[in-house]
Design an enzyme around this catalytic site. Structure first.
Site, mmCIF file in Angstrom:
data_model
loop_
_atom_site.group_PDB
_atom_site.id
_atom_site.type_symbol
_atom_site.label_atom_id
_atom_site.label_comp_id
_atom_site.label_asym_id
_atom_site.label_seq_id
_atom_site.Cartn_x
_atom_site.Cartn_y
_atom_site.Cartn_z
ATOM 1 N N ARG A 159 0.314 -10.630 7.728
ATOM 2 C CA ARG A 159 -0.223 -9.279 7.600
ATOM 3 C C ARG A 159 0.615 -8.196 8.272
ATOM 4 N NH1 ARG A 159 -4.782 -8.195 9.724
ATOM 5 N NH2 ARG A 159 -5.688 -7.056 7.962
ATOM 6 N N GLU A 201 -7.674 2.816 -0.732
ATOM 7 C CA GLU A 201 -7.664 2.130 0.558
ATOM 8 C C GLU A 201 -8.462 2.919 1.594
ATOM 9 O OE1 GLU A 201 -7.156 -0.176 2.630
ATOM 10 O OE2 GLU A 201 -6.503 -1.749 1.258
ATOM 11 N N GLU A 247 -3.983 0.968 -3.094
ATOM 12 C CA GLU A 247 -3.429 -0.386 -3.184
ATOM 13 C C GLU A 247 -3.600 -0.900 -4.609
ATOM 14 O OE1 GLU A 247 -4.677 -4.818 -1.674
ATOM 15 O OE2 GLU A 247 -4.494 -3.298 -0.115
ATOM 16 N N GLU A 262 0.843 -1.194 0.000
ATOM 17 C CA GLU A 262 0.000 0.000 0.000
ATOM 18 C C GLU A 262 0.882 1.248 0.000
ATOM 19 O OE1 GLU A 262 -3.667 -1.960 2.619
ATOM 20 O OE2 GLU A 262 -2.046 -0.906 3.634
ATOM 21 N N HIS A 283 0.873 -6.908 3.059
ATOM 22 C CA HIS A 283 0.500 -8.293 3.354
ATOM 23 C C HIS A 283 1.177 -9.213 2.341
ATOM 24 C CE1 HIS A 283 -3.545 -6.669 5.140
ATOM 25 N NE2 HIS A 283 -2.477 -6.194 5.744
ATOM 26 N N ARG A 296 -9.534 -10.897 11.031
ATOM 27 C CA ARG A 296 -8.459 -10.069 10.483
ATOM 28 C C ARG A 296 -7.627 -9.363 11.553
ATOM 29 N NH1 ARG A 296 -8.893 -8.939 4.842
ATOM 30 N NH2 ARG A 296 -10.718 -9.944 3.929
#
Length: 442
Positions: free
Chosen positions: A333, A187, A194, A132, A243, A314
């Site tokens: 992540r 994002e 991203e 990102e 990630h 997540r």
């Protein structure tokens, strides 16, 4: 695509290429290059181009400075943004004058770890990265400001997403350079973007991350914007992660998939994840290598700061995406895009291989939101935190024989020294927050 020496010489002539950049990466992940005229291309393709390694961060001392660049022919590409006096590039491995690989070359370090995986029967490590970045406006001199280019949010479109045209041109440029782009979107944070590209073997994936960063910065500059891969450029907003989806193959078989398992995960996948969790606090110094990295790894901004895994949740460090079969993979992540991609993939691979070798048991998944758990609940569940700052991460790194072995003595010593200096400069600096907080209070 695969290229021979003859292919490259022919294409250079047909496409009127005038200069070639022989690229490599220093220990901190910065792209370096030696630019040569096309008249020297044949010499470069014969691995005869020498450079001074003593001026490169983390390389060698002045009395042993001569080093050679060995181009990887399959990385040949012509930069599409240069239309006159066309420029191409080749990514290189770094060698010593005696013909041995340089121990501190990040690309070579990843190759050493991949060789270990090959010796264990794995033919490929596939990686799908998700770097990102933020886009900031520039001033009249072209210097970055702290003004974001838009106020858009997750998946927003123009007119909210003013970076859409820039992002679209980045995608088109990447496709011209051979990338297979899967998705691009705004994002969560304002000014944050991203672009996802298809997975590749580990070396190619790391090469692509470096090329991606170069393209993003170049195209952004053409739009009067500054692109940054700084993990946390603004307080109170989400930071930028990278990630890394990863899996190990034996030929055409994804060794992470097991049809009979409740979650579709093989013992190999579980051991690999156990290794990642076991060594996460140590490899954080590599995957999250800056003082600023740890401003991102805090609760409340979707960044993982707890060492745990889940098939859906997540909030842990490792997630298992829903796809199965050949697409079964582990999503790690915590890495951020300031990481040297070669070193980051090397230490994660090394950690996972250690889990497989030792058949480490995978802890139970954490399917609750860890961010809202109390410290006592996390302790009861056996959920450690990632390091709180760079100094803590460096202390974990230096005590971990598996991760230090992945780096090798040369890279470890130089990386540790450089990061100790970074931490000390930060630690002794007086910051605006301190002045705002204390100058009238005391």
């Amino acid at each position: 695509m695969s290229f021979s020496k003859e292919d490259i010489l022919r294409i250079a002539k047909e496409e009127n290429v005038r200069f070639i950049r022989l690229q490599f990466t220093d220990l901190l992940g910065t792209i370096k290059n030696v630019e040569i005229p096309v008249s020297q291309l044949e010499k470069a393709l014969e691995n005869k181009m020498m450079f001074d390694g003593s001026s490169i961060e983390g390389y060698v001392r002045i009395e042993e400075s001569d080093m050679y660049l060995y181009p990887d022919l399959d990385t040949w590409v012509i930069f599409p943004w240069v239309t006159e006096d066309r420029v191409a590039r080749l990514i290189c491995d770094v060698y010593m004058p005696d013909g041995t690989p340089f121990a501190g070359d990040p690309r070579g370090i990843l190759k050493r770890c991949l060789k270990e995986a090959n010796e264990m029967g794995f033919t490929a490590m596939n990686v799908g990265p998700e770097p990102e970045f933020f886009l900031f406006q520039t001033d009249e001199k072209g210097n970055p400001t702290m003004e974001l280019n838009d106020q858009g949010g997750y998946f927003d479109l123009a007119p909210m997403d003013l970076g859409e045209n820039c992002r679209r041109e980045i995608v088109l440029t990447l496709e011209e350079m051979g990338f297979e782009i899967e998705a691009s979107h705004h994002e969560v944070a304002s000014g944050q973007h991203e672009i996802d590209f298809k997975y590749a073997d580990a070396i190619k994936a790391a090469d692509q991350i470096q090329t991606f960063k170069l393209v993003v910065k170049t195209v952004a500059r053409q739009h009067g914007l500054h692109a940054t891969f700084m993990p946390k450029p603004l307080f109170g907003m989400n930071g930028s992660g990278m990630h890394c989806h990863q899996s190990l193959f034996k030929g055409s078989e994804n060794t992470f998939y097991e049809e009979s398992d409740e979650l579709g995960l093989s013992d190999t996948a579980r051991n690999y994840m156990a290794g990642l969790l076991k060594h996460a606090r140590a490899f954080a110094a590599i995957t999250n290598p800056t003082v600023n990295s740890y401003k991102r790894l805090v609760p409340g901004y979707e960044a993982p700061c707890y060492v745990a895994w889940s098939a859906s949740n997540r909030s842990p460090m490792i997630r298992i995406p829903a796809s199965r079969g050949l697409s079964t993979r582990v999503e790690v992540r915590n890495p951020d895009p300031a990481a040297n991609p070669y070193l980051a993939l090397a230490v994660m691979l090394k950690a996972g291989l250690d889990g497989i070798k030792r058949q480490l048991d995978l802890p139970a998944p954490i399917d609750r939101n860890i961010y809202i758990m109390s410290e006592e609940e996390r302790i009861e569940e056996g959920i450690p935190s990632l390091p709180a700052d760079l100094k803590e991460a460096l202390n974990e790194l230096i005590r971990n024989p598996v991760i230090t072995d992945a780096l090798g003595d040369h890279a470890l010593a130089h990386f540790y020294e450089l990061k100790e200096i970074e931490w000390d400069i930060y630690r002794t600096q007086v910051h605006d927050w301190e002045r705002n907080q204390y100058i009238t209070l005391y």
